[in-house]
Design a protein around this motif. Structure first.
Motif, PDB file in Angstrom:
ATOM      1  N   ALA A   1       0.831  -1.212   0.000  1.00  0.00           N
ATOM      2  CA  ALA A   1       0.000   0.000   0.000  1.00  0.00           C
ATOM      3  C   ALA A   1       0.862   1.256   0.000  1.00  0.00           C
ATOM      4  N   LEU A   2       1.952   1.237   0.770  1.00  0.00           N
ATOM      5  CA  LEU A   2       2.860   2.383   0.782  1.00  0.00           C
ATOM      6  C   LEU A   2       3.511   2.580  -0.583  1.00  0.00           C
ATOM      7  N   HIS A   3       3.808   1.475  -1.253  1.00  0.00           N
ATOM      8  CA  HIS A   3       4.384   1.555  -2.598  1.00  0.00           C
ATOM      9  C   HIS A   3       3.387   2.171  -3.578  1.00  0.00           C
ATOM     10  N   ARG A   4       2.104   1.871  -3.397  1.00  0.00           N
ATOM     11  CA  ARG A   4       1.068   2.405  -4.288  1.00  0.00           C
ATOM     12  C   ARG A   4       0.632   3.819  -3.925  1.00  0.00           C
ATOM     13  N   LEU A   5       0.976   4.261  -2.739  1.00  0.00           N
ATOM     14  CA  LEU A   5       0.421   5.509  -2.222  1.00  0.00           C
ATOM     15  C   LEU A   5       0.695   6.733  -3.103  1.00  0.00           C
ATOM     16  N   PRO A   6       1.897   6.951  -3.630  1.00  0.00           N
ATOM     17  CA  PRO A   6       2.076   8.122  -4.505  1.00  0.00           C
ATOM     18  C   PRO A   6       1.104   8.133  -5.687  1.00  0.00           C
ATOM     19  N   GLY A   7       0.856   6.971  -6.278  1.00  0.00           N
ATOM     20  CA  GLY A   7      -0.094   6.903  -7.382  1.00  0.00           C
ATOM     21  C   GLY A   7      -1.501   7.209  -6.935  1.00  0.00           C
TER      22      GLY A   7
END
Length: 337
Positions: A169-175
């Motif tokens: 989720a943290l990896h996806r957060l910027p998107g």
């Protein structure tokens, strides 16, 4: 404020590359705190409220909020033996926070400062320092620094107790934050509902309770609109009396375990005749005015909700003829004792 909000994805990306988070998490795990104390004021304290829910649900450790006046005004020494004290501040310059953190360190706590200004007195008073990575914040009201505190808290929890779903989720957060920014026109369209002189009710629950408190503060600070924040659970215990027909309400609908309960609260509020602006997920009978993309984890969803609220409130301030970057009678650094 809008310029700051639009930088949110870059802030999260900078945090993701910071190895000091992992090192701090290792030190904290080795210390093995028996409880956690948060130390903050204003917007940072609202981020700490969300972090409290994160710590208690992810780590199962109890969390309390320190009262800075105990050390700063009453000069009382409190035993912090076995505690992790997490201080959150954009400037790191408020004397009462510095004094409380120093007293906690003397009292046996492991202290950690989450700050945007690394050379600040608060950073110097702490055992561990984690930069917010917000960069220079030009707007008076905390915007990207508040979002940075939200997301840094989630980064720290994931490093402290690794979790694949939270890491993804943290990896996806910027998107996901970029997706919120791409819908800014929806915030422009909805902003007119928050421009009147009637007090606005702001409601959320659980991990979104702090987001609701921050949104109410931002309405007060930048738009000059009276606003009262409540947990939806607390709202039923008396403040529901305020929900007259036509009362403006800003409502946060999460996708976590609180969802069925807040959906019921929203239905009740709608029955009172309140004029509701909905951020987050759709509910039966009402689509979200500012829908937010799911991030894949309850600990990262508050960030996208908070960003949507910042866009909405900034445009409400502009519609009222206010400058959300420079509200009257406010200063960028607030020093209290």
């Amino acid at each position: 404020m809008l310029r700051e909000a639009r930088e949110a994805p870059q802030v999260v990306t900078r945090q993701a590359g910071d190895a000091s988070i992992e090192r701090a998490a290792q030190t904290i795990a080795a210390f093995a705190p028996s409880f956690v104390v948060t130390l903050a004021r204003g917007s940072s304290d609202h981020a700490a409220t969300t972090l409290r829910y994160g710590i208690e649900t992810h780590l199962r450790l109890p969390v309390v909020s320190a009262a800075p006046s105990v050390a700063g005004v009453y000069h009382a020494d409190v035993s912090y033996q076995g505690a992790l004290v997490l201080a959150i501040s954009q400037s790191g310059g408020s004397p009462d926070l510095v004094e409380t953190l120093a007293q906690a360190r003397r009292g046996g706590a492991l202290t950690c400062a989450l700050v945007n200004t690394l050379g600040s007195p608060l950073a110097h008073a702490a055992d561990l320092v984690l930069p917010l990575h917000a960069g220079e914040e030009r707007a008076v009201a905390a915007t990207k620094s508040y979002l940075a505190a939200l997301t840094l808290g989630a980064q720290l929890l994931c490093a402290w107790r690794p979790d694949e779903a939270l890491s993804a989720a943290l990896h996806r957060l910027p998107g996901a934050l970029d997706a919120v920014l791409a819908q800014e026109e929806r915030a422009v369209a909805a902003a007119g509902r928050l421009t009147g002189d009637q007090t606005t009710l702001v409601l959320g629950r659980g991990l979104h309770a702090g987001v609701a408190a921050e949104a109410a503060l931002k309405l007060q600070e930048t738009a000059g609109v009276g606003a009262l924040a409540f947990s939806t659970a607390e709202f039923a215990h008396g403040p529901a009396r305020l929900a007259e027909p036509g009362t403006p309400a800003l409502f946060f609908q999460a996708r976590d375990a609180t969802a069925p309960f807040t959906a019921d609260s929203l239905s009740t509020l709608r029955g009172y005749g309140a004029q509701i602006t909905l951020i987050g997920d759709d509910v039966p009978g009402q689509a979200a005015d500012l829908p937010t993309p799911p991030t894949g984890h309850a600990l990262t969803d508050p960030a996208v909700s908070a960003l949507a609220a910042q866009l909405l409130i900034a445009h409400a301030a502009l519609r009222r003829g206010e400058n959300p970057d420079a509200p009257p009678r406010l200063a960028k650094v607030t020093r209290t004792r």
